[in-house]
Design an enzyme around this catalytic site. Structure first.
Site, mmCIF file in Angstrom:
data_model
loop_
_atom_site.group_PDB
_atom_site.id
_atom_site.type_symbol
_atom_site.label_atom_id
_atom_site.label_comp_id
_atom_site.label_asym_id
_atom_site.label_seq_id
_atom_site.Cartn_x
_atom_site.Cartn_y
_atom_site.Cartn_z
ATOM 1 N N SER A 56 -9.727 -0.830 7.280
ATOM 2 C CA SER A 56 -9.256 -0.922 5.775
ATOM 3 C C SER A 56 -8.624 -1.837 5.188
ATOM 4 C CB SER A 56 -8.321 0.570 5.756
ATOM 5 O OG SER A 56 -9.210 1.398 5.539
ATOM 6 N N LYS B 166 0.639 -1.115 -0.142
ATOM 7 C CA LYS B 166 -0.065 0.173 -0.032
ATOM 8 C C LYS B 166 0.779 1.214 0.122
ATOM 9 C CE LYS B 166 -3.909 2.035 2.747
ATOM 10 N NZ LYS B 166 -4.473 1.638 3.923
ATOM 11 N N SER C 252 -9.724 1.575 3.207
ATOM 12 C CA SER C 252 -9.034 2.388 2.081
ATOM 13 C C SER C 252 -7.824 1.426 1.433
ATOM 14 C CB SER C 252 -8.079 3.560 3.065
ATOM 15 O OG SER C 252 -7.259 2.680 3.977
HETATM 16 N N1 GLN Z 1 -13.313 4.129 6.456
HETATM 17 C C1 GLN Z 1 -12.478 4.430 7.776
HETATM 18 C C2 GLN Z 1 -12.131 6.022 7.511
HETATM 19 O O1 GLN Z 1 -12.485 6.462 6.709
HETATM 20 C C3 GLN Z 1 -11.363 3.705 8.087
HETATM 21 C C4 GLN Z 1 -10.260 3.774 7.346
HETATM 22 C C5 GLN Z 1 -9.260 2.903 7.622
HETATM 23 O O2 GLN Z 1 -8.822 1.843 8.181
HETATM 24 N N2 GLN Z 1 -7.808 3.320 7.121
HETATM 25 O O3 GLN Z 1 -11.596 6.360 8.426
#
Ligand code: GLN
Length: 486
Positions: free
Chosen positions: A178, A79, A154
């Site tokens: 994410s 990532k 994400s």
């Molecule tokens: N969807 C959650 C957010 O927008 C979690 C994102 C993540 O785990 N990085 O913060």
């Protein structure tokens, strides 16, 4: 011979050890697929072809000399939130669109030291803020199961790349879901380790008390293989835990008879019937293996989304203050003075969702609102953690859905942040409590995958992998390939 991209990480490792193919051949095979197929997905921000081939050659030499380990020569993707020495590291933000990291994140360094070959850096939501991989400065990622749908976020680029067989495995990070949420939406196995199990050094910070790195793979077996090399104490991360890393493969086959599975009723209350049916079918598989299902309650869990959306923005507003246009990253053209430089660099460098979080976070931390929002959220966070601790006095693991429903249309939730935030309703509580959890594919709704989530007590990754592997021995959901990428 089965085409190389259909083989799991473990099978590819055997193939390399038996000299059925070389790491260079394997690397070329995946690089060719990335070049040909990624334009449909937009899963990659950077492809590091030359570096990958050099690493593959080194791996082939190690294999020939007999100095190879179990991961030597196996390709993977990172990532783009992990710093990679000499390679563009953008966090999918315009703010870092010119940032070449001067060092490797510990996770990247460990996997490279294990002989793995990095193919490239994957697309993601900007600074890991999002649930659909649509907030990226580099454009949205598409779901290989349906190119009109989101892959989840994400870590959407990592998930799409592995699901489409453009890489055998990937790293991701999970602050509120994410890793697990995109794993569920693309039929992968995604493990969010216990907070402190994997080093955060060199992982660009979003919400430091919640962020944790983990593997996105095609099976629990592969996740065990990768986690073993990622995990462990790092003196450069003061929150990493100084505890030995078990051999996650050694306990994978342990029988599941007698396993006590807790079903938190709050995880099933609003679940749509079709999704609930697939989760129940999965629970049936565990019952056949001799597990016992026990209803439990996590009474404060319904407060996890509002709690998270105070804590995470608060930490993000502090972490992202370092991006000021002065030291590194994006800088606006022709600033008239220092304040103008700060304001326009940040105004132009950050996207809408990141700005929304910085503003919310600054607000909840400000004098006068701190007690009402931030302190209150920290107290509720403790109550949520206590609920989990209480449940684990009765059961070994908890199970429920990973996602409220399958992948949604691109654009469907983009204009409605609160609806988007609710996509993580089942995953966020785990981060607030610092627990490990894994998502595994447990069926398809109208051709789109969904996931079963298994949550364990702190440092129970061995158990989670064992429980996930037990299911994957009985079922074949995790082996399915998106037809367009077969
Ligand atoms: N969807 C959650 C957010 O927008 C979690 C994102 C993540 O785990 N990085 O913060």
């Amino acid at each position: 011979m089965t085409e190389l991209h259909h083989l799991s990480l473990a099978e590819l490792g055997r193939g390399l050890a038996e000299r059925r193919f070389s790491s260079v051949e394997l690397t070329r095979h995946f690089l060719e697929r990335i070049e040909r197929l990624d334009p449909r997905l937009n899963a990659f921000i950077t492809v590091t072809a030359d570096q990958a081939l050099a690493a593959a050659q080194a791996a082939d030499r190690a294999l020939a000399e007999g100095s190879a380990g179990p991961l030597t020569g196996l390709p993977l993707v990172h990532k783009d939130i992990f710093c990679t020495d000499g390679v563009l590291t953008t966090c999918a933000s315009r703010m870092l669109s010119n940032f070449v990291s001067p060092y490797d994140a510990t996770v990247v360094a460990r996997l490279a030291a294990a002989g793995m070959v990095m193919l490239g850096k994957t697309n993601m939501d900007e600074f890991a803020m999002g649930s659909s991989n649509e907030t990226s400065w580099y454009g949205p990622v598409r779901n290989p199961w349906d190119l009109g749908k989101v892959p989840g976020g994400s870590s959407g680029g990592s998930a799409a790349a592995v699901a489409a067989r453009l890489a055998p495995a990937a790293t991701g990070t999970d602050t509120g879901g994410s890793i697990r949420q995109p794993a569920a939406l693309t039929a992968l196995t995604g493990l969010k380790p216990t907070y402190g199990r994997v080093s955060r050094y060199g992982l660009i910070a979003f919400a430091s008390s919640l962020d944790q790195a983990g593997p996105l793979t095609r099976s629990a077996y592969d996740a065990a293989l990768l986690l073993g090399a990622m995990a462990g104490f790092d003196p450069r991360d003061s929150t990493s835990v100084d505890a030995p890393v078990p051999d996650y493969l050694a306990t994978l086959e342990a029988p599941l008879a007698g396993l006590k599975i807790g079903l938190p009723k709050e995880l099933f209350e609003d679940l749509e019937e079709a999704n609930a049916r697939l989760v129940r079918d999965a629970l049936g598989v565990y019952e056949k293996l001799g597990a016992q299902l026990i209803e439990v309650s996590l009474p404060h869990l319904p407060l996890s989304v509002p709690t998270y959306y105070v804590v995470a923005p608060a930490e993000c507003s502090s972490n992202l203050s370092r991006f000021d246009g002065v030291r590194f990253g994006y800088r606006c053209e022709d600033p008239v003075d220092l304040l103008d430089l700060y304001e326009r660099s940040r105004g132009e460098g950050f996207g809408a969702e990141v700005k929304r979080r910085i503003m919310t976070g600054t607000y909840v931390l400000s004098a006068g609102y701190y007690d009402a929002y931030y302190l209150k959220a920290q107290r509720v966070r403790r109550l949520i953690a206590n609920d989990f601790a209480q449940a684990f006095t009765q059961v070994d693991v908890l199970m429920g859905p990973t996602v409220p429903g399958p992948a949604f249309e691109l654009g469907a939730k983009l204009d409605d942040p609160v609806t988007m935030y609710l996509s993580d309703i089942y995953t966020i509580g785990v981060n607030l409590a610092g627990l490990p959890a894994i998502s595994i594919p447990c069926g398809f709704l109208d051709g789109l995958p969904i996931g079963l989530q298994i949550i364990g007590p702190h440092f129970a990754e061995e158990r989670l992998l064992n429980v996930a592997h037990g299911y994957q021995r009985e079922t074949d959901w995790h082996t399915r390939t998106p037809p367009e990428f077969a």
